[in-house]
Design an enzyme around this catalytic site. Structure first.
Site, PDB file in Angstrom:
ATOM      1  N   CYS A  71       0.876  -1.145   0.100  1.00 45.44           N
ATOM      2  CA  CYS A  71       0.096   0.112   0.185  1.00 45.44           C
ATOM      3  C   CYS A  71       0.839   1.284  -0.112  1.00 45.44           C
ATOM      4  O   CYS A  71       1.919   1.342   0.785  1.00 45.44           O
ATOM      5  CB  CYS A  71      -0.974  -0.081   1.281  1.00 45.44           C
ATOM      6  SG  CYS A  71      -1.637   1.479   1.539  1.00 45.44           S
ATOM      7  N   ASP A  82     -18.686 -12.103  23.927  1.00 42.71           N
ATOM      8  CA  ASP A  82     -17.867 -11.649  22.602  1.00 42.71           C
ATOM      9  C   ASP A  82     -17.585 -10.042  23.139  1.00 42.71           C
ATOM     10  O   ASP A  82     -18.086  -9.322  22.641  1.00 42.71           O
ATOM     11  CB  ASP A  82     -19.059 -11.530  21.543  1.00 42.71           C
ATOM     12  CG  ASP A  82     -18.330 -10.858  20.136  1.00 42.71           C
ATOM     13  OD1 ASP A  82     -17.167 -10.731  20.229  1.00 42.71           O
ATOM     14  OD2 ASP A  82     -18.963 -10.843  19.367  1.00 42.71           O
ATOM     15  N   GLU A 110     -26.029  -5.797  26.551  1.00 37.95           N
ATOM     16  CA  GLU A 110     -25.131  -4.805  26.147  1.00 37.95           C
ATOM     17  C   GLU A 110     -25.148  -3.408  26.534  1.00 37.95           C
ATOM     18  O   GLU A 110     -26.188  -2.960  27.307  1.00 37.95           O
ATOM     19  CB  GLU A 110     -25.643  -4.788  24.618  1.00 37.95           C
ATOM     20  CG  GLU A 110     -25.278  -3.431  23.954  1.00 37.95           C
ATOM     21  CD  GLU A 110     -23.841  -3.711  23.449  1.00 37.95           C
ATOM     22  OE1 GLU A 110     -23.053  -4.222  23.344  1.00 37.95           O
ATOM     23  OE2 GLU A 110     -23.293  -2.412  23.727  1.00 37.95           O
ATOM     24  N   CYS A 158     -11.758 -10.864  19.898  1.00 41.31           N
ATOM     25  CA  CYS A 158     -10.854  -9.985  18.987  1.00 41.31           C
ATOM     26  C   CYS A 158      -9.361  -9.832  19.432  1.00 41.31           C
ATOM     27  O   CYS A 158      -8.894  -9.109  18.973  1.00 41.31           O
ATOM     28  CB  CYS A 158     -11.456  -8.881  18.544  1.00 41.31           C
ATOM     29  SG  CYS A 158     -12.121  -7.667  19.971  1.00 41.31           S
ATOM     30  N   GLN A 195     -20.373  -5.897  13.481  1.00 43.73           N
ATOM     31  CA  GLN A 195     -19.087  -6.404  12.889  1.00 43.73           C
ATOM     32  C   GLN A 195     -18.566  -5.830  11.354  1.00 43.73           C
ATOM     33  O   GLN A 195     -19.476  -5.765  10.405  1.00 43.73           O
ATOM     34  CB  GLN A 195     -19.152  -8.027  12.698  1.00 43.73           C
ATOM     35  CG  GLN A 195     -19.371  -8.744  13.949  1.00 43.73           C
ATOM     36  CD  GLN A 195     -18.250  -8.785  14.837  1.00 43.73           C
ATOM     37  OE1 GLN A 195     -17.090  -8.345  14.267  1.00 43.73           O
ATOM     38  NE2 GLN A 195     -18.452  -9.259  16.011  1.00 43.73           N
ATOM     39  N   CYS A 227      -8.519   3.036   0.145  1.00 46.44           N
ATOM     40  CA  CYS A 227      -7.597   2.015   0.811  1.00 46.44           C
ATOM     41  C   CYS A 227      -8.007   0.733   0.444  1.00 46.44           C
ATOM     42  O   CYS A 227      -9.289   0.288   0.197  1.00 46.44           O
ATOM     43  CB  CYS A 227      -7.978   2.363   2.082  1.00 46.44           C
ATOM     44  SG  CYS A 227      -7.873   0.954   3.416  1.00 46.44           S
TER      45      CYS A 227
HETATM   46  N1  SAH Z   1     -21.712  -9.575  19.658  1.00 41.26           N
HETATM   47  C1  SAH Z   1     -21.762  -8.390  18.945  1.00 41.26           C
HETATM   48  C2  SAH Z   1     -21.022  -7.245  19.449  1.00 41.26           C
HETATM   49  C3  SAH Z   1     -19.318  -7.544  19.922  1.00 41.26           C
HETATM   50  S1  SAH Z   1     -18.501  -6.006  20.225  1.00 41.26           S
HETATM   51  C4  SAH Z   1     -21.320  -8.635  17.682  1.00 41.26           C
HETATM   52  O1  SAH Z   1     -20.807  -9.572  17.027  1.00 41.26           O
HETATM   53  O2  SAH Z   1     -21.929  -7.557  16.585  1.00 41.26           O
HETATM   54  C5  SAH Z   1     -18.446  -6.079  21.684  1.00 41.26           C
HETATM   55  C6  SAH Z   1     -19.439  -5.210  22.346  1.00 41.26           C
HETATM   56  O3  SAH Z   1     -19.698  -5.000  23.666  1.00 41.26           O
HETATM   57  C7  SAH Z   1     -19.847  -3.748  21.969  1.00 41.26           C
HETATM   58  O4  SAH Z   1     -21.250  -3.810  21.246  1.00 41.26           O
HETATM   59  C8  SAH Z   1     -19.842  -2.861  23.140  1.00 41.26           C
HETATM   60  O5  SAH Z   1     -20.628  -1.726  23.265  1.00 41.26           O
HETATM   61  C9  SAH Z   1     -19.989  -3.804  24.216  1.00 41.26           C
HETATM   62  N2  SAH Z   1     -19.538  -3.665  25.635  1.00 41.26           N
HETATM   63  C10 SAH Z   1     -18.580  -3.067  25.914  1.00 41.26           C
HETATM   64  N3  SAH Z   1     -18.441  -3.101  27.324  1.00 41.26           N
HETATM   65  C11 SAH Z   1     -19.620  -3.665  28.061  1.00 41.26           C
HETATM   66  C12 SAH Z   1     -19.769  -4.082  29.334  1.00 41.26           C
HETATM   67  N4  SAH Z   1     -18.948  -3.810  30.286  1.00 41.26           N
HETATM   68  N5  SAH Z   1     -21.152  -4.470  29.097  1.00 41.26           N
HETATM   69  C13 SAH Z   1     -21.654  -4.985  28.172  1.00 41.26           C
HETATM   70  N6  SAH Z   1     -21.357  -4.721  27.033  1.00 41.26           N
HETATM   71  C14 SAH Z   1     -20.171  -4.079  26.568  1.00 41.26           C
END
Ligand code: SAH
Length: 385
Positions: free
Chosen positions: A7, A312, A264, A339, A214, A90
């Site tokens: 890049c 997650d 969430e 991640c 995502q 990009c």
């Molecule tokens: N499972 C979802 C989001 C994953 S990303 C998907 O696949 O799309 C992680 C998520 O955790 C985000 O949406 C973020 O807002 C949330 N998050 C961050 N800290 C948190 C907490 N202490 N309690 C609950 N959710 C939280």
């Protein structure tokens, strides 16, 4: 064959740390990283890569600024500085999103709109955010401005829609704060519904400007299918979708489970999750706004029956309170999507000391050309071998 992307912005941008490495070698590199971090828990399956690892980002954001010579630039911040690298296209971002951003940059002078300058507090435009659904082709453009007064907002929106009739919604986010957060609370819809919809794993999902979604839809499908296959659900089970974002994993799982409970922190994402349940006709899923750790502590106090936990969390991983409550609730299975394998390792160690055993590890390449490794880990209680 060497198919490294080479890049032209790489030196300044720093976003794609592996861009000089052939894609097959990148996958080997990530596999080795997953094995060295998680390998002592269990054998690590081969990482699932992309067939075409380019232009996969469905969400693109660009910062706006002025050069010393007064030229408007837009793109990413130069690594560890506040200088903007002017990006036209990009290799990992959606092409249409890049075209939209370059168009906005080119018409700003015509509408007498200046980028915001954080030092002098002059100017207006801070960022442009574009989200596109690859499945429905709906596009959202968000103008992030430093003050509620957006000069020529209707005219620039009109010009934008004329050039890109595919845009389905335009939103104005008002962010006057000194912050590294892109979006602030207040927003105004300038055109369309204020959100877009995406289709994934046979379901529809609403995406708002602020809710997490995502960014690589091709690999997300694989990620979710792996997670749900690992959970091996049946209709008698109660399932937790922790850190659920817009409810995606829980809603896909709801078709095979008895009941789904999602939690969430982001309020907008929870609103979207509830709406997503409705538009998909899902009646066995409910979503709550709050800290996942505190929520799980409450569930443990109430002695809620829980059979499977999907978790997650963000890069920082989960909390002790959350993990301790998982142990108390004693679900048969925990499916941990991460991640960040370092924090995942830390959290897995805690669960392994408290009666769980890792059964499967599947890395998925969600972010080609970067060093990030995404993994799905299945854990079971030790007594169910
Ligand atoms: N499972 C979802 C989001 C994953 S990303 C998907 O696949 O799309 C992680 C998520 O955790 C985000 O949406 C973020 O807002 C949330 N998050 C961050 N800290 C948190 C907490 N202490 N309690 C609950 N959710 C939280």
């Amino acid at each position: 064959m060497n198919n490294a992307i080479g890049c032209k912005y790489a030196k300044k941008c720093g976003g794609c740390q592996l861009q000089n490495m052939d894609y097959q070698r990148q996958l080997k590199f990530k596999q080795a990283k997953a094995v060295s971090t998680l390998g002592k828990f269990h054998k690590v399956n081969n990482i699932i890569g992309m067939k075409n690892p380019y232009n996969y980002r469905n969400k693109v954001q660009a910062a706006f600024g002025l050069t010393r010579g007064g030229k408007i630039v837009s793109g990413v911040y130069q690594s560890s500085s506040h200088r903007i690298v002017n990006v036209d296209n990009c290799m990992i971002e959606d092409k249409k999103a890049d075209e939209i951003i370059v168009f906005i940059r080119s018409v700003l002078p015509e509408f007498k709109i200046l980028p915001y300058n954080e030092d002098t507090k002059k100017g207006f435009l801070r960022h442009i955010l574009v989200k596109r659904s690859f499945s429905t082709n709906q596009i959202m453009v968000v103008f992030v401005g430093a003050s509620p007064i957006f000069p020529q907002k209707n005219n620039i929106t009109k010009a934008l829609l004329k050039e890109f009739p595919q845009i389905t919604t335009v939103v104005f986010n008002i962010n006057p704060h000194k912050t590294s957060m892109l979006l602030a609370e207040r927003e105004q819809v300038l055109f369309g519904k204020g959100y877009i919809e995406d289709e994934l794993c046979g379901m529809k999902f609403r995406i708002s400007p602020k809710s997490f979604y995502q960014i690589n839809p091709f690999q997300t499908k694989i990620l979710y299918e792996t997670a749900i296959e690992y959970a091996d659900l049946n209709k008698t089970q109660t399932v937790i979708d922790a850190y659920c974002g817009t409810g995606t994993i829980g809603l896909v799982a709801s078709q095979k489970a008895g009941e789904v409970i999602g939690v969430e922190l982001n309020e907008d994402a929870v609103k979207d999750a509830k709406i997503n349940a409705k538009i998909n006709g899902v009646e066995n899923a409910s979503f709550y706004c709050g800290d996942a750790g505190e929520f799980m502590v409450e569930l443990a106090k109430e002695k809620q029956k829980v059979d499977v936990v999907f978790m997650d969390p963000p890069r920082a991983g989960s909390s002790k309170a959350f993990l301790q409550s998982v142990v108390k609730l004693a679900p048969e299975k925990v499916v941990y999507i991460s991640c960040n394998i370092e924090t995942q390792k830390r959290d897995l160690l805690i669960l392994c000391k408290s009666g769980y055993k890792v059964k499967k590890i599947q890395p998925v390449d969600m972010f080609p050309h970067t060093t990030h490794v995404e993994t799905v880990v299945l854990m079971s209680r030790k007594e169910n071998k």
